[in-house]
Design a protein around this motif. Sequence first.
Motif, PDB file in Angstrom:
ATOM      1  N   TYR A 152       0.804  -1.218   0.000  1.00  0.00           N
ATOM      2  CA  TYR A 152       0.000   0.000   0.000  1.00  0.00           C
ATOM      3  C   TYR A 152       0.846   1.281   0.000  1.00  0.00           C
ATOM      4  O   TYR A 152       0.297   2.366   0.214  1.00  0.00           O
ATOM      5  CB  TYR A 152      -0.949  -0.017   1.202  1.00  0.00           C
ATOM      6  CG  TYR A 152      -2.084  -0.994   1.034  1.00  0.00           C
ATOM      7  CD1 TYR A 152      -3.226  -0.658   0.316  1.00  0.00           C
ATOM      8  CD2 TYR A 152      -2.004  -2.282   1.576  1.00  0.00           C
ATOM      9  CE1 TYR A 152      -4.270  -1.565   0.154  1.00  0.00           C
ATOM     10  CE2 TYR A 152      -3.038  -3.196   1.416  1.00  0.00           C
ATOM     11  CZ  TYR A 152      -4.164  -2.837   0.700  1.00  0.00           C
ATOM     12  OH  TYR A 152      -5.193  -3.735   0.530  1.00  0.00           O
ATOM     13  N   GLN A 153       2.128   1.160  -0.242  1.00  0.00           N
ATOM     14  CA  GLN A 153       2.979   2.346  -0.338  1.00  0.00           C
ATOM     15  C   GLN A 153       2.891   2.956  -1.735  1.00  0.00           C
ATOM     16  O   GLN A 153       2.520   2.287  -2.704  1.00  0.00           O
ATOM     17  CB  GLN A 153       4.435   1.984  -0.020  1.00  0.00           C
ATOM     18  CG  GLN A 153       4.665   1.512   1.392  1.00  0.00           C
ATOM     19  CD  GLN A 153       4.064   2.417   2.436  1.00  0.00           C
ATOM     20  OE1 GLN A 153       4.333   3.619   2.467  1.00  0.00           O
ATOM     21  NE2 GLN A 153       3.222   1.838   3.299  1.00  0.00           N
ATOM     22  N   PRO A 154       3.234   4.243  -1.865  1.00  0.00           N
ATOM     23  CA  PRO A 154       3.287   4.858  -3.192  1.00  0.00           C
ATOM     24  C   PRO A 154       4.257   4.099  -4.099  1.00  0.00           C
ATOM     25  O   PRO A 154       5.204   3.470  -3.626  1.00  0.00           O
ATOM     26  CB  PRO A 154       3.790   6.277  -2.902  1.00  0.00           C
ATOM     27  CG  PRO A 154       3.452   6.519  -1.467  1.00  0.00           C
ATOM     28  CD  PRO A 154       3.562   5.185  -0.787  1.00  0.00           C
ATOM     29  N   GLU A 155       4.030   4.185  -5.392  1.00  0.00           N
ATOM     30  CA  GLU A 155       4.828   3.424  -6.351  1.00  0.00           C
ATOM     31  C   GLU A 155       6.318   3.708  -6.219  1.00  0.00           C
ATOM     32  O   GLU A 155       7.145   2.798  -6.337  1.00  0.00           O
ATOM     33  CB  GLU A 155       4.373   3.741  -7.780  1.00  0.00           C
ATOM     34  CG  GLU A 155       4.840   2.749  -8.822  1.00  0.00           C
ATOM     35  CD  GLU A 155       4.262   1.361  -8.605  1.00  0.00           C
ATOM     36  OE1 GLU A 155       4.964   0.386  -8.941  1.00  0.00           O
ATOM     37  OE2 GLU A 155       3.131   1.257  -8.103  1.00  0.00           O
ATOM     38  N   GLU A 156       6.667   4.978  -5.941  1.00  0.00           N
ATOM     39  CA  GLU A 156       8.087   5.314  -5.850  1.00  0.00           C
ATOM     40  C   GLU A 156       8.749   4.631  -4.644  1.00  0.00           C
ATOM     41  O   GLU A 156       9.922   4.260  -4.698  1.00  0.00           O
ATOM     42  CB  GLU A 156       8.299   6.826  -5.794  1.00  0.00           C
ATOM     43  CG  GLU A 156       7.645   7.554  -4.621  1.00  0.00           C
ATOM     44  CD  GLU A 156       6.234   8.027  -4.931  1.00  0.00           C
ATOM     45  OE1 GLU A 156       5.768   8.947  -4.229  1.00  0.00           O
ATOM     46  OE2 GLU A 156       5.617   7.491  -5.874  1.00  0.00           O
ATOM     47  N   VAL A 157       7.999   4.494  -3.550  1.00  0.00           N
ATOM     48  CA  VAL A 157       8.531   3.816  -2.376  1.00  0.00           C
ATOM     49  C   VAL A 157       8.713   2.328  -2.666  1.00  0.00           C
ATOM     50  O   VAL A 157       9.735   1.725  -2.308  1.00  0.00           O
ATOM     51  CB  VAL A 157       7.614   4.018  -1.153  1.00  0.00           C
ATOM     52  CG1 VAL A 157       8.111   3.195   0.040  1.00  0.00           C
ATOM     53  CG2 VAL A 157       7.536   5.488  -0.779  1.00  0.00           C
ATOM     54  N   ILE A 158       7.720   1.733  -3.317  1.00  0.00           N
ATOM     55  CA  ILE A 158       7.821   0.318  -3.666  1.00  0.00           C
ATOM     56  C   ILE A 158       9.037   0.065  -4.539  1.00  0.00           C
ATOM     57  O   ILE A 158       9.824  -0.857  -4.294  1.00  0.00           O
ATOM     58  CB  ILE A 158       6.547  -0.159  -4.387  1.00  0.00           C
ATOM     59  CG1 ILE A 158       5.355  -0.135  -3.422  1.00  0.00           C
ATOM     60  CG2 ILE A 158       6.735  -1.568  -4.954  1.00  0.00           C
ATOM     61  CD1 ILE A 158       4.032  -0.491  -4.065  1.00  0.00           C
ATOM     62  N   GLU A 159       9.232   0.910  -5.555  1.00  0.00           N
ATOM     63  CA  GLU A 159      10.363   0.713  -6.452  1.00  0.00           C
ATOM     64  C   GLU A 159      11.695   0.952  -5.764  1.00  0.00           C
ATOM     65  O   GLU A 159      12.691   0.298  -6.072  1.00  0.00           O
ATOM     66  CB  GLU A 159      10.226   1.630  -7.679  1.00  0.00           C
ATOM     67  CG  GLU A 159       9.109   1.223  -8.613  1.00  0.00           C
ATOM     68  CD  GLU A 159       9.219  -0.238  -9.053  1.00  0.00           C
ATOM     69  OE1 GLU A 159      10.329  -0.674  -9.419  1.00  0.00           O
ATOM     70  OE2 GLU A 159       8.191  -0.951  -9.001  1.00  0.00           O
ATOM     71  N   GLN A 160      11.708   1.878  -4.816  1.00  0.00           N
ATOM     72  CA  GLN A 160      12.931   2.114  -4.042  1.00  0.00           C
ATOM     73  C   GLN A 160      13.315   0.868  -3.259  1.00  0.00           C
ATOM     74  O   GLN A 160      14.483   0.459  -3.234  1.00  0.00           O
ATOM     75  CB  GLN A 160      12.725   3.286  -3.082  1.00  0.00           C
ATOM     76  CG  GLN A 160      13.929   3.547  -2.176  1.00  0.00           C
ATOM     77  CD  GLN A 160      13.612   4.550  -1.075  1.00  0.00           C
ATOM     78  OE1 GLN A 160      12.616   5.248  -1.120  1.00  0.00           O
ATOM     79  NE2 GLN A 160      14.458   4.599  -0.063  1.00  0.00           N
ATOM     80  N   ILE A 161      12.320   0.245  -2.613  1.00  0.00           N
ATOM     81  CA  ILE A 161      12.583  -0.975  -1.846  1.00  0.00           C
ATOM     82  C   ILE A 161      13.012  -2.109  -2.769  1.00  0.00           C
ATOM     83  O   ILE A 161      13.974  -2.840  -2.486  1.00  0.00           O
ATOM     84  CB  ILE A 161      11.338  -1.393  -1.039  1.00  0.00           C
ATOM     85  CG1 ILE A 161      10.933  -0.292  -0.041  1.00  0.00           C
ATOM     86  CG2 ILE A 161      11.588  -2.716  -0.315  1.00  0.00           C
ATOM     87  CD1 ILE A 161      11.957   0.028   0.999  1.00  0.00           C
TER      88      ILE A 161
END
Length: 260
Positions: free
Chosen positions: A157-166
């Motif tokens: 449920y995180q923003p897409e940019e956070v998901i991609e960062q992880i």
Amino acid sequence: MMEEADTKVAAVQNVRAVTRALSVLNSFAGKGLQSLAQVSAATRLDKGTTRRLLLTLMHSDFISQDPVTQHYRLGAAIRKLAANVEDSLDLRAIAQPILLQLANELGVTAFISVFQDNSAVCLDRVHDMRGIEVHWWAIGGTLPLNCGGAPKVFLAYQPEEVIEQILSGPLEKLNAKSITDPDVLRGQLRTIRKRGWECAIDDVAVGITALAVPVFDAEGRVTCCVSMAGLTPQMVERGKPVYLRRLQAAADAVRAGIEA
């Protein structure tokens, strides 16, 4: 004048030592075990300095060392401090009776957790004395976001940019069933968002399954996560989670307590 200058130098050195120690502790955010080399790389300190800081922190129980791998993890002192942190909503006070009821009713270990600094942090953990106690997520402890029920729910449920960062960084492998392929994990995160829950089988500890449900606020953001863990045969039947509706009811109760 010379004594005053010496005092100022000593003060600066002491502050630097504190700053370095805090950087060592912060390097464990979102991680479990780390080797000396990993902590050194994360803090950009040489291995000798890093080792001395780790030993000092171990002496005060802020860091512990795995006797088998010799890798390091956050220690009991961190958990004790985290357990006393008061959230503005006091989630622990709201959730604890709900967790107790879950644990006693089902013979599981129940958790309430939050997402902070790109980490899934356990706020409270309750187990039934008659059932199995799951130790791998202590109060104040974190889990990798690619492993376990609640961490993957938070990540989904995180923003897409956070998901991609992880997903762009190394994904920790706790055992052979941990998902470390970014594409596979992306697909699983889409499934979690679609169905609104996660059942993580064996990906933290073999033989243990975790079931997790998010708690949303009025704006549709994930406030926290309610989860439970137990032996896989107890938690899963014919490939489906046994206690899903019960856990969803618990999440609704937590949300009602927050909104009250």
